[in-house]
Design a protein around this motif. Structure first.
Motif, PDB file in Angstrom:
ATOM      1  N   GLY A   1       0.804  -1.204   0.000  1.00 41.44           N
ATOM      2  CA  GLY A   1       0.000   0.000   0.000  1.00 41.44           C
ATOM      3  C   GLY A   1       0.841   1.260   0.000  1.00 41.44           C
ATOM      4  O   GLY A   1       0.460   2.273  -0.597  1.00 41.44           O
TER       5      GLY A   1
ATOM      6  N   SER B   1      -5.535  13.935  -0.867  1.00 43.57           N
ATOM      7  CA  SER B   1      -5.634  12.495  -0.628  1.00 43.57           C
ATOM      8  C   SER B   1      -6.583  12.237   0.536  1.00 43.57           C
ATOM      9  O   SER B   1      -6.447  12.839   1.616  1.00 43.57           O
TER      10      SER B   1
ATOM     11  N   ILE C   1      -0.561   8.198   4.986  1.00 45.04           N
ATOM     12  CA  ILE C   1       0.549   8.792   4.236  1.00 45.04           C
ATOM     13  C   ILE C   1       1.314   9.798   5.083  1.00 45.04           C
ATOM     14  O   ILE C   1       2.514  10.030   4.864  1.00 45.04           O
TER      15      ILE C   1
ATOM     16  N   ASN D   1       0.414   4.256  -2.724  1.00 41.94           N
ATOM     17  CA  ASN D   1       0.162   5.654  -2.357  1.00 41.94           C
ATOM     18  C   ASN D   1       1.278   6.583  -2.818  1.00 41.94           C
ATOM     19  O   ASN D   1       1.040   7.618  -3.446  1.00 41.94           O
TER      20      ASN D   1
ATOM     21  N   ASP E   1      -6.751   6.748  -0.835  1.00 43.43           N
ATOM     22  CA  ASP E   1      -6.037   5.629  -0.230  1.00 43.43           C
ATOM     23  C   ASP E   1      -7.083   4.612   0.194  1.00 43.43           C
ATOM     24  O   ASP E   1      -7.758   4.781   1.206  1.00 43.43           O
TER      25      ASP E   1
ATOM     26  N   SER F   1      -5.835   3.886  -4.753  1.00 39.86           N
ATOM     27  CA  SER F   1      -4.972   2.808  -4.271  1.00 39.86           C
ATOM     28  C   SER F   1      -5.903   1.734  -3.718  1.00 39.86           C
ATOM     29  O   SER F   1      -6.480   1.892  -2.638  1.00 39.86           O
TER      30      SER F   1
ATOM     31  N   THR G   1      -8.718   8.974   2.735  1.00 38.66           N
ATOM     32  CA  THR G   1      -8.574   7.559   3.072  1.00 38.66           C
ATOM     33  C   THR G   1      -9.946   6.926   3.243  1.00 38.66           C
ATOM     34  O   THR G   1     -10.809   7.469   3.937  1.00 38.66           O
TER      35      THR G   1
END
Length: 341
Positions: free
Chosen positions: A59, A138, A85, A63, A171, A199, A140
């Motif tokens: 992962g 980004s 991240i 990312n 993500d 991702s 998640t």
């Protein structure tokens, strides 16, 4: 009775069988095999649109390499302060982007809010040579708090992203858990909501070592092969990653695995409800539970052989997985109740 992480589990039998089946005969290397080629069609069917897919093994690679594609060295990636991240990738995004800056945002339940993002970007100094230049956002899914973004929330964030000419990355290490929780189409919380790149996680949900970078904006995919090769993630025997991903999305294995993990987390939360001294920190929407317990209860339960992470002095994190046993869930609830008296 390990509730530390869904990374602590083994491999789904269906995926292990797919790896064994792929271990027959010779095929072309570096992704020119039939397994990897089939992924393009299968992922396009899954997301109801044409996509470009690249298997990678971790992962962090998914990312960091993805963010490198859309973020120059002088750029900035906007993310939640609790994001993986930011906290758990040892500077990989900064390294692979060549020095870009992660700009963190606050937000309840580990979620970025569109209004907060908009205000931050309005003050970012776009075009000012003294400041890093916004390049990407980004989010998640599911979040580090075990919560999920619904389609409307993602659309709101996407509108801000588009207004500032940025790119939106997701993500999705626990993407399956989010989809199972929402009961929506994978498309509804990705490209239909404005996500450019995903991702797509599999390792936490039954794979051995397989993630996929899914480009909805396929123009952005053109340089990714070079980033992947340079980072050491162009596997010569790519078929073994691709076979895992193919088995993972076949016959909804990914959603069945995630639904079981989510159900086990919900059963834990239900069992802890009303227990004296137990306080849930966030709504339980996927397969993670954060809760506060008295020190005496934490010590006693750990001594019984249950495993979980302590997040801070009184907060613990429990994670359920595709193969979590209901008997272990019941046993943990009973232990917490017993020591909370």
């Amino acid at each position: 009775m390990n509730f530390c992480s869904d990374n602590a589990t083994g491999v789904s039998p269906e995926i292990m069988a797919a790896i064994a089946a792929a271990n027959c005969g010779a095929v072309m290397s570096y992704g020119d095999d039939e397994y990897t080629q089939r992924l393009q069609v299968k992922f396009s069917d899954l997301f109801e649109t044409s996509v470009t897919v690249f298997p990678v093994a971790t992962g962090s690679a998914a990312n960091a390499l993805t963010l490198a594609v859309v973020t120059p060295p002088y750029g900035a990636v906007y993310c939640h302060e609790e994001s993986h991240i930011n906290l758990d990738e040892c500077g990989a995004p900064e390294f692979f982007t060549g020095g870009a800056k992660l700009v963190t945002l606050t937000g309840n339940r580990a979620k970025i809010e569109a209004e907060t993002l908009s205000k931050k970007l309005d003050r970012a100094g776009i075009g000012v040579v003294h400041h890093v230049q916004p390049a990407a956002v980004s989010i998640t899914q599911a979040t580090e708090a075990g919560t999920v973004y619904n389609p409307a929330e993602i659309c709101q964030i996407s509108e801000v992203v588009r207004a500032h000419n940025l790119h939106l990355h997701m993500d999705g290490a626990r993407f399956a858990n989010a989809v199972a929780s929402l009961g929506c189409s994978p498309a509804d919380i990705t490209w239909r909501a404005g996500v450019d790149i995903l991702s797509f996680g599999a390792t936490k949900n039954g794979a051995m070592a397989a993630e996929a970078v899914v480009f909805f904006n396929q123009e952005l995919a053109k340089t990714f092969p070079f980033y992947r090769k340079r980072s050491g993630h162009l596997f010569s025997k790519m078929r073994f990653l691709s076979a895992q991903l193919e088995a993972y999305i076949t016959d909804d294995l990914w959603l069945r695995n995630a639904a079981h993990a989510n159900n086990m987390a919900a059963k834990l939360a239900e069992g802890f409800a009303g227990v004296e001294g137990v306080k849930l920190c966030h709504p339980v929407e996927a397969n993670e539970i954060f809760m506060q317990l008295p020190e005496s209860v934490i010590a006693a339960v750990l001594a019984e052989g249950f495993l979980f992470y302590r997040w801070d002095k009184y907060t613990v994190r429990l994670v359920t997985a595709f193969n979590t046993l209901e008997a272990d869930v019941i046993a943990l609830v009973e232990a917490v109740k017993r020591y909370s008296v």
